[in-house]
Design a protein around this motif. Sequence first.
Motif, PDB file in Angstrom:
ATOM      1  N   GLN A 367       0.686  -1.227   0.112  1.00  0.00           N
ATOM      2  CA  GLN A 367      -0.034  -0.010   0.030  1.00  0.00           C
ATOM      3  C   GLN A 367       0.770   1.331   0.003  1.00  0.00           C
ATOM      4  N   SER A 368       2.119   1.281  -0.247  1.00  0.00           N
ATOM      5  CA  SER A 368       3.027   2.130  -0.327  1.00  0.00           C
ATOM      6  C   SER A 368       2.986   2.920  -1.679  1.00  0.00           C
ATOM      7  N   GLU A 369       3.425   4.335  -1.980  1.00  0.00           N
ATOM      8  CA  GLU A 369       3.383   4.831  -2.883  1.00  0.00           C
ATOM      9  C   GLU A 369       4.581   4.567  -3.975  1.00  0.00           C
ATOM     10  N   PRO A 370       4.419   4.282  -5.129  1.00  0.00           N
ATOM     11  CA  PRO A 370       5.150   3.929  -6.249  1.00  0.00           C
ATOM     12  C   PRO A 370       6.737   4.632  -6.090  1.00  0.00           C
ATOM     13  N   THR A 371       7.766   3.807  -6.332  1.00  0.00           N
ATOM     14  CA  THR A 371       9.178   4.104  -6.453  1.00  0.00           C
ATOM     15  C   THR A 371       9.605   4.110  -8.063  1.00  0.00           C
ATOM     16  N   PRO A 372      10.591   4.670  -8.189  1.00  0.00           N
ATOM     17  CA  PRO A 372      11.182   4.488  -9.685  1.00  0.00           C
ATOM     18  C   PRO A 372      11.525   3.174  -9.882  1.00  0.00           C
ATOM     19  N   GLN A 373      12.255   2.462  -8.749  1.00  0.00           N
ATOM     20  CA  GLN A 373      12.601   1.242  -8.931  1.00  0.00           C
ATOM     21  C   GLN A 373      11.800   0.169  -9.137  1.00  0.00           C
ATOM     22  N   GLY A 374      10.414   0.489  -8.478  1.00  0.00           N
ATOM     23  CA  GLY A 374       9.391  -0.481  -8.387  1.00  0.00           C
ATOM     24  C   GLY A 374       8.478  -0.567  -9.646  1.00  0.00           C
ATOM     25  N   LEU A 375       8.464   0.697 -10.270  1.00  0.00           N
ATOM     26  CA  LEU A 375       7.961   1.009 -11.639  1.00  0.00           C
ATOM     27  C   LEU A 375       8.415  -0.137 -12.714  1.00  0.00           C
ATOM     28  N   ASN A 376       9.828  -0.217 -12.713  1.00  0.00           N
ATOM     29  CA  ASN A 376      10.452  -1.164 -13.425  1.00  0.00           C
ATOM     30  C   ASN A 376       9.975  -2.775 -13.345  1.00  0.00           C
ATOM     31  N   HIS A 377       9.312  -3.050 -12.198  1.00  0.00           N
ATOM     32  CA  HIS A 377       8.725  -4.302 -12.001  1.00  0.00           C
ATOM     33  C   HIS A 377       7.291  -4.506 -12.432  1.00  0.00           C
ATOM     34  N   LEU A 378       6.809  -3.432 -12.898  1.00  0.00           N
ATOM     35  CA  LEU A 378       5.502  -3.625 -13.286  1.00  0.00           C
ATOM     36  C   LEU A 378       4.879  -4.120 -14.461  1.00  0.00           C
ATOM     37  N   LYS A 379       5.250  -5.466 -14.804  1.00  0.00           N
ATOM     38  CA  LYS A 379       4.972  -5.823 -16.287  1.00  0.00           C
ATOM     39  C   LYS A 379       3.746  -5.920 -16.753  1.00  0.00           C
ATOM     40  N   THR A 380       2.759  -6.536 -15.768  1.00  0.00           N
ATOM     41  CA  THR A 380       1.358  -6.335 -16.233  1.00  0.00           C
ATOM     42  C   THR A 380       0.854  -5.241 -16.660  1.00  0.00           C
ATOM     43  N   VAL A 381       1.285  -4.165 -15.670  1.00  0.00           N
ATOM     44  CA  VAL A 381       0.645  -2.836 -16.047  1.00  0.00           C
ATOM     45  C   VAL A 381       1.288  -2.203 -17.492  1.00  0.00           C
ATOM     46  N   THR A 382       2.227  -2.741 -17.563  1.00  0.00           N
ATOM     47  CA  THR A 382       3.091  -2.092 -18.935  1.00  0.00           C
ATOM     48  C   THR A 382       2.659  -2.906 -20.124  1.00  0.00           C
ATOM     49  N   MET A 383       2.269  -4.192 -19.988  1.00  0.00           N
ATOM     50  CA  MET A 383       1.632  -4.800 -20.797  1.00  0.00           C
ATOM     51  C   MET A 383       0.133  -4.033 -21.329  1.00  0.00           C
ATOM     52  N   ILE A 384      -0.612  -3.679 -20.232  1.00  0.00           N
ATOM     53  CA  ILE A 384      -1.835  -3.308 -20.445  1.00  0.00           C
ATOM     54  C   ILE A 384      -1.808  -1.780 -21.096  1.00  0.00           C
ATOM     55  N   LEU A 385      -0.906  -1.042 -20.600  1.00  0.00           N
ATOM     56  CA  LEU A 385      -0.693   0.401 -21.278  1.00  0.00           C
ATOM     57  C   LEU A 385      -0.161   0.318 -22.748  1.00  0.00           C
ATOM     58  N   GLN A 386       0.710  -0.649 -23.107  1.00  0.00           N
ATOM     59  CA  GLN A 386       1.064  -0.938 -24.431  1.00  0.00           C
ATOM     60  C   GLN A 386       0.073  -1.395 -25.262  1.00  0.00           C
ATOM     61  N   GLU A 387      -0.885  -2.203 -24.812  1.00  0.00           N
ATOM     62  CA  GLU A 387      -2.174  -2.574 -25.697  1.00  0.00           C
ATOM     63  C   GLU A 387      -3.028  -1.247 -25.812  1.00  0.00           C
ATOM     64  N   VAL A 388      -3.357  -0.560 -24.844  1.00  0.00           N
ATOM     65  CA  VAL A 388      -4.095   0.832 -24.867  1.00  0.00           C
ATOM     66  C   VAL A 388      -3.536   1.740 -25.879  1.00  0.00           C
ATOM     67  N   LEU A 389      -2.368   1.823 -25.889  1.00  0.00           N
ATOM     68  CA  LEU A 389      -1.472   2.599 -26.979  1.00  0.00           C
ATOM     69  C   LEU A 389      -1.744   2.055 -28.331  1.00  0.00           C
ATOM     70  N   ARG A 390      -1.838   0.702 -28.558  1.00  0.00           N
ATOM     71  CA  ARG A 390      -2.139   0.063 -29.657  1.00  0.00           C
ATOM     72  C   ARG A 390      -3.404   0.452 -30.073  1.00  0.00           C
ATOM     73  N   MET A 391      -4.602   0.226 -29.328  1.00  0.00           N
ATOM     74  CA  MET A 391      -5.853   0.402 -29.452  1.00  0.00           C
ATOM     75  C   MET A 391      -6.258   2.037 -29.716  1.00  0.00           C
ATOM     76  N   TYR A 392      -5.619   2.810 -28.902  1.00  0.00           N
ATOM     77  CA  TYR A 392      -6.183   4.166 -28.590  1.00  0.00           C
ATOM     78  C   TYR A 392      -4.682   4.999 -28.759  1.00  0.00           C
ATOM     79  N   PRO A 393      -4.035   4.878 -30.021  1.00  0.00           N
ATOM     80  CA  PRO A 393      -2.796   5.777 -30.215  1.00  0.00           C
ATOM     81  C   PRO A 393      -3.115   7.319 -29.997  1.00  0.00           C
ATOM     82  N   PRO A 394      -2.332   7.970 -29.144  1.00  0.00           N
ATOM     83  CA  PRO A 394      -2.301   9.295 -28.744  1.00  0.00           C
ATOM     84  C   PRO A 394      -2.459  10.241 -30.285  1.00  0.00           C
TER      85      PRO A 394
END
Length: 519
Positions: A367-394
């Motif tokens: 329940q702690s706030e995200p850290t720069p090091q921890g963000l690199n371990h968010l594989k599932t979140v990264t996959m989700i964001l990449q798929e969103v960028l595919r379907m809804y490119p800015p």
Amino acid sequence: MEATTFGVVVTTIVVAASVTWVAKLLNTLWFHPRKLEKLLRQQGFIGNPYRLLLGDMKDYIKAVKEEQPRSIPLSDQIMPHVFAYEHRIISKYGPNSFYWLGPSPRLNITDPELIKDIVRRTGEFEKPSPETGKILTGGGILFQEGQKWVKRRKIVNHAFHLDKLKNMVPTMGLSCSHMIQKLKGAVANSSNRSRCEIDMWAYLKDLTGDVISRTAFGNSYEEAKRVFQLQNDRVELVLQLLHFSYVPGWRYLPTKLNRKVKRLTSEIKTVLRGVIENRAKAMERGDEIPKDDLLSILMEANTRFTEEDGNENEGMSIEDVIEECQLFYFAGSETVASLLAWTILMLCTHPEWQTQARAEITRVFGQSEPTPQGLNHLKTVTMILQEVLRMYPPAPVIFRSPKESVKIGSLTIPAGVQLAMMIGLVHYDPRIWGDDAKEFKPQRFAQGVSNQASLIPFSSGPRICIGHNFAMTEAKIVIAMLLQHFSFELSPSYKHAPFAILNLQPQYGAPIILRHLHQ
């Protein structure tokens, strides 16, 4: 006699000038477009025959006006809605097709390798300069070409280095914490105190504006918030002017809307100039100032660039810095807000991925706030964001024009032709992504983006969006913190109507049902 001779000379000059002007006009409006059309058809491109002056503009505007207000089923492929007229042309004539913006033909480019080749060759292609885009963003590096772009990119790039972004993570987390407290308050004040319906789009726009105000301007936060509000007001006005954006000189007409846009632009520049000048004076005095905000990094990089070059005129002027600050606001708030909105909407409709992402976030951060090091371990979140960028490119389409006749692949593209690189269509091409291309499947990116080289959400090559790492960092933080505190589902009132205005936005907002996880 002399008067008669003088009259003859004047008449001859006037007639000659008139003939020259008429000849140039005929060439611009008829002979040159017909020549371009012939060259394109000889190479296998197909499109409507050129029509004098307007080309396909009347049909284009009609198609957009008819399609834009509609909402579509969530299961539908979005690009026929987003690219109403372009889709009709491609459906009628195939991928190697073109249409007419007045006397200029615009080619639809849907080959990802061809797109990457074009965006890599910055010396041969340039961006057309749509007035709407400049007014919305304030200009900046996005619209620079040649050596001006090289200089500006070299200076601005310092502000978005990954090491600098790490230092901004706590600031981004602070802004997100404030939004989460507001959301908790909304749930607590709702009738059943366990859930409430909110328009997440409004919250996300406020959040990303707050993030860019804090990360870009540090202790000038209050003035920065004022700029954000003025920028929002300007965007709303410019959206009303879209239907006139293809009329030459439309921005110079003394209409009420144009006057309001001009006044807002002037006020934005005045506030930013004051912030920049005060920061410059503080730096000269040696005062203690924020070192990690985008403005300080940009100004210090500009000073180093000037000193290294040995010529003060070679650095960025205060007007250049003002342009970049305005671009920070638009790109740093609108683009990230859109990415977050589409991500939340996809997680609403695919709760299994919401559950997987929350489990990963709990494992990495608790329940702690995200850290720069921890963000690199968010594989599932990264996959989700990449798929969103595919379907809804800015940026679902990128425009370029050759500076002179140029060869790409087996094609020769003459000067005067615009290229519309249809990123949105590439991202939905079943030949690349499979028959399930219109389905939300983050597992496509389980091996990273290297195996999906046709993902081009932030452009590609030397002119890839300079802020893409900033956007991804902020998006990971926000999604992580939201999923730590809430679950969400789609509201029955949601209307699916993606709308492209420099970036892809939910036209009717993002109403969702929010539930607080820790009562």
